[in-house]
Design a protein around this motif. Structure first.
Motif, PDB file in Angstrom:
ATOM      1  N   ASP A 169       0.806  -2.568  10.249  1.00  0.00           N
ATOM      2  CA  ASP A 169       1.569  -2.855   9.042  1.00  0.00           C
ATOM      3  C   ASP A 169       0.714  -2.433   7.852  1.00  0.00           C
ATOM      4  O   ASP A 169      -0.303  -3.051   7.571  1.00  0.00           O
ATOM      5  N   ILE A 170       1.112  -1.348   7.184  1.00  0.00           N
ATOM      6  CA  ILE A 170       0.357  -0.883   6.025  1.00  0.00           C
ATOM      7  C   ILE A 170       1.049  -1.403   4.775  1.00  0.00           C
ATOM      8  O   ILE A 170       2.220  -1.130   4.546  1.00  0.00           O
ATOM      9  N   GLY A 171       0.332  -2.221   4.026  1.00  0.00           N
ATOM     10  CA  GLY A 171       0.898  -2.856   2.846  1.00  0.00           C
ATOM     11  C   GLY A 171       0.205  -2.417   1.575  1.00  0.00           C
ATOM     12  O   GLY A 171      -0.922  -1.919   1.609  1.00  0.00           O
ATOM     13  N   PHE A 172       0.891  -2.632   0.464  1.00  0.00           N
ATOM     14  CA  PHE A 172       0.383  -2.180  -0.820  1.00  0.00           C
ATOM     15  C   PHE A 172       0.524  -3.280  -1.856  1.00  0.00           C
ATOM     16  O   PHE A 172       1.501  -4.018  -1.851  1.00  0.00           O
ATOM     17  N   ASP A 173      -0.455  -3.355  -2.726  1.00  0.00           N
ATOM     18  CA  ASP A 173      -0.404  -4.230  -3.887  1.00  0.00           C
ATOM     19  C   ASP A 173      -0.913  -3.380  -5.044  1.00  0.00           C
ATOM     20  O   ASP A 173      -2.095  -3.402  -5.379  1.00  0.00           O
ATOM     21  N   LEU A 174      -0.019  -2.570  -5.597  1.00  0.00           N
ATOM     22  CA  LEU A 174      -0.407  -1.575  -6.591  1.00  0.00           C
ATOM     23  C   LEU A 174       0.039  -1.993  -7.983  1.00  0.00           C
ATOM     24  O   LEU A 174       1.226  -2.198  -8.221  1.00  0.00           O
ATOM     25  N   HIS A 175      -0.933  -2.093  -8.871  1.00  0.00           N
ATOM     26  CA  HIS A 175      -0.668  -2.415 -10.271  1.00  0.00           C
ATOM     27  C   HIS A 175      -1.090  -1.212 -11.115  1.00  0.00           C
ATOM     28  O   HIS A 175      -2.006  -0.482 -10.742  1.00  0.00           O
ATOM     29  N   GLN A 176      -0.435  -1.030 -12.225  1.00  0.00           N
ATOM     30  CA  GLN A 176      -0.755   0.104 -13.090  1.00  0.00           C
ATOM     31  C   GLN A 176      -2.247   0.071 -13.409  1.00  0.00           C
ATOM     32  O   GLN A 176      -2.758  -0.917 -13.933  1.00  0.00           O
TER      33      GLN A 176
END
Length: 153
Positions: free
Chosen positions: A26-33
């Motif tokens: 499971d590849i997850g992301f938590d991307l903020h500017q």
């Protein structure tokens, strides 16, 4: 040039989704500017190497999480896996050229050395930590504010 680190990460990881699916990761992301100053090609190489390693060493059925954010004026990129982790005594050695912690995995042992050099070229630092609850590995790349670096040297 001024770059959106979160956008670079989003573009980069698309190439690894299929590989993650093959391993049931499971590849997850938590991307903020997150704005950084740098070379697009080199930063993509840094991201690619770290994500590739995370997927390669994470066991089937586990997770890899990629995050970027701004905190206290710094720009952070983190890649965390639920793999076997890296012993404390080896954490600095993994950045040495041709060093491979796991001889059963394919590769030349150059990826993390390249990552360290790219980080250094961007006045960024990189460190390796244990993941949550001491399991797995988390690489943290810390970039200075974009205006603090002049890449026209």
């Amino acid at each position: 040039e001024q770059l959106s680190l979160d956008q670079l990460v989003a573009e980069s990881v698309q190439h690894f989704v299929e590989e993650a699916l093959k391993k049931n990761i499971d590849i997850g992301f938590d991307l903020h500017q997150t704005a950084v100053a740098g070379d697009r090609f080199l930063l993509r190489d840094l991201i690619d190497n770290l994500v590739d390693n995370a997927i390669r060493y994470a066991p089937s059925g586990s997770a890899v999480t990629v995050s970027c954010m701004m905190r206290d004026g710094l720009r952070l990129l983190t890649i965390e896996d639920a793999g076997p982790g890296i012993p404390e005594s080896e954490k600095e050695r993994v950045f040495n050229r041709f060093y491979r912690l796991d001889q059963t995995q394919s590769g030349s042992g150059l990826g993390l050395s390249i990552v360290r050099d790219i980080a250094k070229d961007h006045d960024a630092s990189i460190r390796v930590e244990s993941g949550v609850d001491g399991k797995g590995t988390m690489f943290v790349v810390i970039f200075p504010p974009p205006h603090a670096t002049d890449f026209r040297k």
